[in-house]
Design a protein around this motif. Structure first.
Motif, PDB file in Angstrom:
ATOM      1  N   ASP A 285      -6.133   6.960   1.870  1.00 49.45           N
ATOM      2  CA  ASP A 285      -5.249   5.806   1.883  1.00 49.45           C
ATOM      3  C   ASP A 285      -4.783   5.623   0.438  1.00 49.45           C
ATOM      4  N   LYS A 286      -3.744   4.837   0.215  1.00 56.02           N
ATOM      5  CA  LYS A 286      -3.262   4.652  -1.159  1.00 56.02           C
ATOM      6  C   LYS A 286      -3.935   3.462  -1.853  1.00 56.02           C
ATOM      7  N   THR A 287      -3.631   2.271  -1.375  1.00 56.94           N
ATOM      8  CA  THR A 287      -4.068   1.064  -2.078  1.00 56.94           C
ATOM      9  C   THR A 287      -5.571   0.869  -1.971  1.00 56.94           C
ATOM     10  N   GLY A 288      -6.214   0.745  -3.128  1.00 58.33           N
ATOM     11  CA  GLY A 288      -7.653   0.534  -3.163  1.00 58.33           C
ATOM     12  C   GLY A 288      -8.440   1.816  -3.086  1.00 58.33           C
ATOM     13  N   THR A 289      -7.736   2.941  -2.924  1.00 59.90           N
ATOM     14  CA  THR A 289      -8.427   4.233  -2.840  1.00 59.90           C
ATOM     15  C   THR A 289      -7.929   5.143  -3.958  1.00 59.90           C
ATOM     16  N   LEU A 290      -6.657   5.549  -3.884  1.00 61.18           N
ATOM     17  CA  LEU A 290      -6.075   6.310  -4.994  1.00 61.18           C
ATOM     18  C   LEU A 290      -5.630   5.383  -6.118  1.00 61.18           C
ATOM     19  N   THR A 291      -5.341   4.141  -5.760  1.00 62.03           N
ATOM     20  CA  THR A 291      -5.002   3.142  -6.778  1.00 62.03           C
ATOM     21  C   THR A 291      -6.183   2.213  -7.001  1.00 62.03           C
ATOM     22  N   ARG A 292      -6.107   1.384  -8.027  1.00 64.29           N
ATOM     23  CA  ARG A 292      -7.238   0.550  -8.440  1.00 64.29           C
ATOM     24  C   ARG A 292      -7.679  -0.441  -7.367  1.00 64.29           C
ATOM     25  N   GLY A 293      -6.739  -0.850  -6.512  1.00 68.88           N
ATOM     26  CA  GLY A 293      -7.071  -1.878  -5.531  1.00 68.88           C
ATOM     27  C   GLY A 293      -7.043  -3.272  -6.136  1.00 68.88           C
ATOM     28  N   LYS A 294      -6.429  -3.387  -7.309  1.00 68.20           N
ATOM     29  CA  LYS A 294      -6.284  -4.693  -7.962  1.00 68.20           C
ATOM     30  C   LYS A 294      -4.803  -4.936  -8.261  1.00 68.20           C
ATOM     31  N   PRO A 295      -4.000  -5.086  -7.194  1.00 74.12           N
ATOM     32  CA  PRO A 295      -2.559  -5.246  -7.387  1.00 74.12           C
ATOM     33  C   PRO A 295      -2.206  -6.577  -8.039  1.00 74.12           C
ATOM     34  N   GLU A 296      -1.041  -6.617  -8.659  1.00 72.15           N
ATOM     35  CA  GLU A 296      -0.549  -7.828  -9.321  1.00 72.15           C
ATOM     36  C   GLU A 296       0.896  -8.073  -8.918  1.00 72.15           C
ATOM     37  N   VAL A 297       1.262  -9.339  -8.831  1.00 74.35           N
ATOM     38  CA  VAL A 297       2.657  -9.702  -8.573  1.00 74.35           C
ATOM     39  C   VAL A 297       3.441  -9.461  -9.857  1.00 74.35           C
ATOM     40  N   THR A 298       4.427  -8.561  -9.798  1.00 76.18           N
ATOM     41  CA  THR A 298       5.190  -8.211 -11.006  1.00 76.18           C
ATOM     42  C   THR A 298       6.539  -8.922 -11.077  1.00 76.18           C
ATOM     43  N   ASP A 299       7.042  -9.412  -9.920  1.00 81.04           N
ATOM     44  CA  ASP A 299       8.340 -10.099  -9.946  1.00 81.04           C
ATOM     45  C   ASP A 299       8.532 -10.882  -8.648  1.00 81.04           C
ATOM     46  N   ILE A 300       9.227 -12.010  -8.760  1.00 82.49           N
ATOM     47  CA  ILE A 300       9.590 -12.793  -7.575  1.00 82.49           C
ATOM     48  C   ILE A 300      11.097 -13.004  -7.595  1.00 82.49           C
ATOM     49  N   HIS A 301      11.766 -12.468  -6.572  1.00 80.68           N
ATOM     50  CA  HIS A 301      13.228 -12.580  -6.477  1.00 80.68           C
ATOM     51  C   HIS A 301      13.538 -13.571  -5.350  1.00 80.68           C
ATOM     52  N   ALA A 302      13.896 -14.805  -5.727  1.00 80.82           N
ATOM     53  CA  ALA A 302      14.136 -15.861  -4.730  1.00 80.82           C
ATOM     54  C   ALA A 302      15.615 -15.960  -4.399  1.00 80.82           C
ATOM     55  N   ILE A 303      15.926 -16.298  -3.132  1.00 80.78           N
ATOM     56  CA  ILE A 303      17.313 -16.419  -2.655  1.00 80.78           C
ATOM     57  C   ILE A 303      17.464 -17.779  -1.968  1.00 80.78           C
TER      58      ILE A 303
ATOM     59  N   ARG B 299      -1.942   0.066 -10.055  1.00 81.70           N
ATOM     60  CA  ARG B 299      -2.003   1.269 -10.877  1.00 81.70           C
ATOM     61  C   ARG B 299      -2.911   2.331 -10.254  1.00 81.70           C
ATOM     62  N   ILE B 300      -2.554   3.587 -10.520  1.00 86.88           N
ATOM     63  CA  ILE B 300      -3.393   4.697 -10.074  1.00 86.88           C
ATOM     64  C   ILE B 300      -4.719   4.639 -10.825  1.00 86.88           C
ATOM     65  N   ARG B 301      -5.788   4.957 -10.134  1.00 77.49           N
ATOM     66  CA  ARG B 301      -7.110   4.950 -10.771  1.00 77.49           C
ATOM     67  C   ARG B 301      -7.141   5.943 -11.932  1.00 77.49           C
ATOM     68  N   PRO B 302      -7.745   5.571 -13.054  1.00 76.51           N
ATOM     69  CA  PRO B 302      -7.749   6.472 -14.225  1.00 76.51           C
ATOM     70  C   PRO B 302      -8.496   7.778 -13.973  1.00 76.51           C
ATOM     71  N   GLU B 303      -9.503   7.740 -13.046  1.00 79.80           N
ATOM     72  CA  GLU B 303     -10.286   8.955 -12.794  1.00 79.80           C
ATOM     73  C   GLU B 303      -9.705   9.803 -11.663  1.00 79.80           C
ATOM     74  N   ALA B 304      -8.575   9.350 -11.049  1.00 79.76           N
ATOM     75  CA  ALA B 304      -8.063  10.000  -9.842  1.00 79.76           C
ATOM     76  C   ALA B 304      -7.681  11.464 -10.070  1.00 79.76           C
ATOM     77  N   ASN B 305      -6.924  11.745 -11.144  1.00 83.01           N
ATOM     78  CA  ASN B 305      -6.472  13.115 -11.385  1.00 83.01           C
ATOM     79  C   ASN B 305      -7.634  14.086 -11.529  1.00 83.01           C
ATOM     80  N   ASP B 306      -8.620  13.717 -12.359  1.00 84.51           N
ATOM     81  CA  ASP B 306      -9.778  14.592 -12.568  1.00 84.51           C
ATOM     82  C   ASP B 306     -10.576  14.770 -11.278  1.00 84.51           C
ATOM     83  N   ALA B 307     -10.740  13.675 -10.524  1.00 84.70           N
ATOM     84  CA  ALA B 307     -11.520  13.741  -9.279  1.00 84.70           C
ATOM     85  C   ALA B 307     -10.859  14.676  -8.268  1.00 84.70           C
TER      86      ALA B 307
END
Length: 629
Positions: A306-324, A436-444
């Motif tokens: 899976d991607k989120t929380g497995t290959l990535t850190r699993g600590k997502p952040e809100v980077t932008d809010i586009h309101a209409i 973000r991608i986990r820092p150890e992902a590439n080596d693992a």
């Protein structure tokens, strides 16, 4: 009979044998014979007792073969042989027990780390009590150098904790208010007060010990086969011994054949390797649930992530809010209030962002509905909100304007997940969330390929642009995006149907169906979430991908070790039997070689306790392997 009694009888038998040798040198032959017979009887009684107990259970044990041989030796007057065989058998059993303890050393180390006392505050009074008396809701105080006795959340203070007992990680982790702490960890520095959420046998640490114990007791396919083989092999040897006597009329050769054919080393060749391998995994923060799982893991050729929380850190952040057509802050508040019902990490990220901005989330969502893999629907302040991906917007009949779609695609190409929010059937905004991608992902992943994994695939419910970006950065073989849970299950089943042996790694919650479908289900969950520890075959306690690469290479090493032991055990017995039939191997010397083979099998397995995965292959070489020609 316990280990202490066995060691005492072995020591007494050894002294009698030594004394008999002394009497032989000094010429007291009659006394020598008496001591030899006494030694035989003393050591032979526990062996015969075990043989009798096995016969009552309708089993033909190794002890039965030895008992028959010893009685025969006494009958023909070979007292030196009978005493030597019983002593060597007991001494071998004693050494086996001592060395087998080492294969369980990792579990023993875990048990030794269990806390015994806790300092709690009750009715304004601070007291030290047994961990068994701590109750849920108690406020527990832990100071520098003390062990955490419960699972809970910090309410005051901050500290650095050594969590090696749980995660296998030796680097201390910083903890502050609202962070979770686990039983068995140690406060390196600081002072914290924790509200007990889990106590006693319900703590993560207690459940880890239980799972490792169960895993070490469970049998692999090889072990089950060897057990069945021993049940057929032992009576067959008795029949062959009779045939040897009928053809040779040599009772001494027959008795020697009987003893040398004992399958001792063969019977323990697989169990000791499995126990040592599982123990090594536990020490490195990897729970492998049994010998059968270990064998299956070693055969994996395809790994699905899976991607989120497995290959990535699993600590997502809100980077932008586009309101209409609505204020950003108001949009964030409404969406966060709706997402309070969601267990999905993206929904919880939005709630966390709202709280970090100091927004009060007062309104309880009404008419809530979670649409698996797509988003949620809820009513807040009389407004109907639909929050999720494009599929949800389409299902709701909500049009996404071109400029909004272009904005969302640009955010996705930059590595964000775009969350669409609609109010009363109209798009009200897009929230961008990045992980973000986990820092150890590439080596693992490189280590997995170096250990024999043929292909690495990512299945995700996230958008295609973000998924392809992650896939490119990690050089994955295949990337499949915008999948529902049932789509992931179908993909894994398809891989299995085409002959692949598949491991699925996910967060243990959203990916539970896919994890259950794979040959090996692997859950990543810091501290071990309930569902991951219960449903997955392998649990990574530190939530690190390099633990997976360690688990895979460890499984291969364990199976290799098991095969080495089996080959050595069978080869030793075959050579000894050939020696007996050729008149080159005799009862006492053959028994000595046989017991040494048992010890060598155990010592070979003990090497797994100190096993660490091979060093990562150099990046430039692997890039040549992974990049297309």
């Amino acid at each position: 009979m316990n280990a202490k009694q066995t060691s005492r009888i072995t020591a007494a038998t050894g002294l009698l044998l030594a004394a008999a040798i002394g009497l032989h040198v000094t010429g007291f032959h009659e006394w020598r014979q008496i001591l030899l017979i006494t030694a035989t009887v003393l050591a032979g009684i526990p062996i015969a007792y075990k043989a009798f107990k096995a016969l009552k259970m309708k089993a033909f044990s190794i002890e039965l073969l030895v008992t028959i041989a010893v009685v025969g030796a006494l009958f023909i007057g070979e007292y030196v042989e009978s005493a030597a065989v019983t002593f060597l058998f007991l001494f071998g059993a004693y050494l086996e027990a001592r060395t087998l303890e080492k294969t369980r050393s990792s579990l023993k180390a875990l048990v030794d780390m269990a806390p015994l006392e806790a300092t709690v505050v009750r009715d304004g009074e601070t007291m030290t009590i047994s961990v068994d008396d701590v109750e849920e809701g108690d406020r527990v105080i832990i100071r520098s150098g003390e062990k955490v006795a419960i699972d809970g959340r910090i309410v005051t203070g901050n500290a650095t904790l050594n969590e090696a007992a749980i995660t296998g990680e030796s680097v201390p982790a910083s903890k502050a208010v609202d962070d979770r702490v686990f039983s068995g960890t140690i406060v390196d520095n600081g002072f914290i007060e924790v509200v007990a959420e889990r106590v006693g046998d319900d703590t993560t640490f207690a459940r880890i010990i239980e799972l490792v114990e169960e895993a070490q007791e469970s049998q692999s396919k090889t072990e089950k086969f060897l057990d069945r083989f021993a049940n057929i092999y032992t009576p067959a040897i008795v029949v062959l011994s009779v045939l040897v006597y009928l053809f040779t009329r040599n009772i001494e050769m027959t008795l020697t054949f009987l003893v040398i054919a004992c399958p001792g080393a063969l019977v323990i060749s697989a169990p000791v390797s499995i126990v040592a391998g599982i123990g090594n995994g536990a020490r490195h923060g990897v729970l492998i649930k049994g010998g059968d799982i270990m064998e299956k893991l070693a055969k994996i050729d395809t790994v699905v992530f899976d991607k989120t929380g497995t290959l990535t850190r699993g600590k997502p952040e809100v980077t932008d809010i586009h309101a209409i057509g609505i204020d950003k802050t108001n949009l964030l508040r409404l969406v966060a209030e709706a997402e309070m019902i969601s267990e999905h990490h993206l929904g919880q990220t939005i709630v966390k962002e709202a709280k970090s901005q100091g927004l009060e989330l007062r309104n309880e969502p009404e008419n809530t509905e979670v649409i698996k893999g797509n988003g949620i629907r809820a009513t807040i302040e009389g407004k109907l909100l639909a929050i999720g991906n494009r599929k949800l917007m389409t299902a709701e009949g909500i049009q996404i304007a071109n400029e909004i779609e272009d904005y969302a695609i640009n955010r996705e190409k930059a590595g964000n997940t775009a969350i669409f929010a609609s109010i009363n059937g109209k798009i009200a905004g897009v929230l961008s969330i990045a992980d973000r991608i986990r820092p150890e992902a590439n080596d693992a992943l490189r280590e997995l390929r170096a250990s024999g994994v043929k292909q690495i695939i990512m299945l995700t419910g996230d958008n295609r642009h973000t998924a392809e970006l992650v896939g490119a950065q990690l050089r994955l073989d295949q990337v499949h995006a915008e999948l529902l849970p049932e789509d992931k299950v179908a993909m894994i089943q398809k891989l299995k149907d085409t002959g692949h042996r598949v491991a699925m790694a996910g967060d243990g919650i959203n990916d539970a169906p896919a994890i259950a479908t794979a040959d090996i289900g692997l859950a990543m969950g810091e501290g071990g979430t309930d569902i991951s520890m219960e449903t997955a075959d392998v649990v990574l306690m530190a939530d690190r991908l390099d633990q997976f690469s360690h688990a895979f290479s460890l499984a291969k090493a364990t199976v290799r070790n098991m095969k080495q032991n089996t080959f050595f055990a069978v080869g030793t017995v075959a050579l000894l039997l050939a020696g007996v039939l050729l008149g080159k191997v005799f009862l006492a010397s053959g028994m000595l070689i046989h017991e040494l083979s048992v010890l060598l099998v155990i010592l070979n397995a003990i090497r797994l306790i100190r096993y660490t995965k091979r060093k990562p292959v150099k990046r430039q070489n692997l890039e040549r392997e992974l990049l297309p020609e």
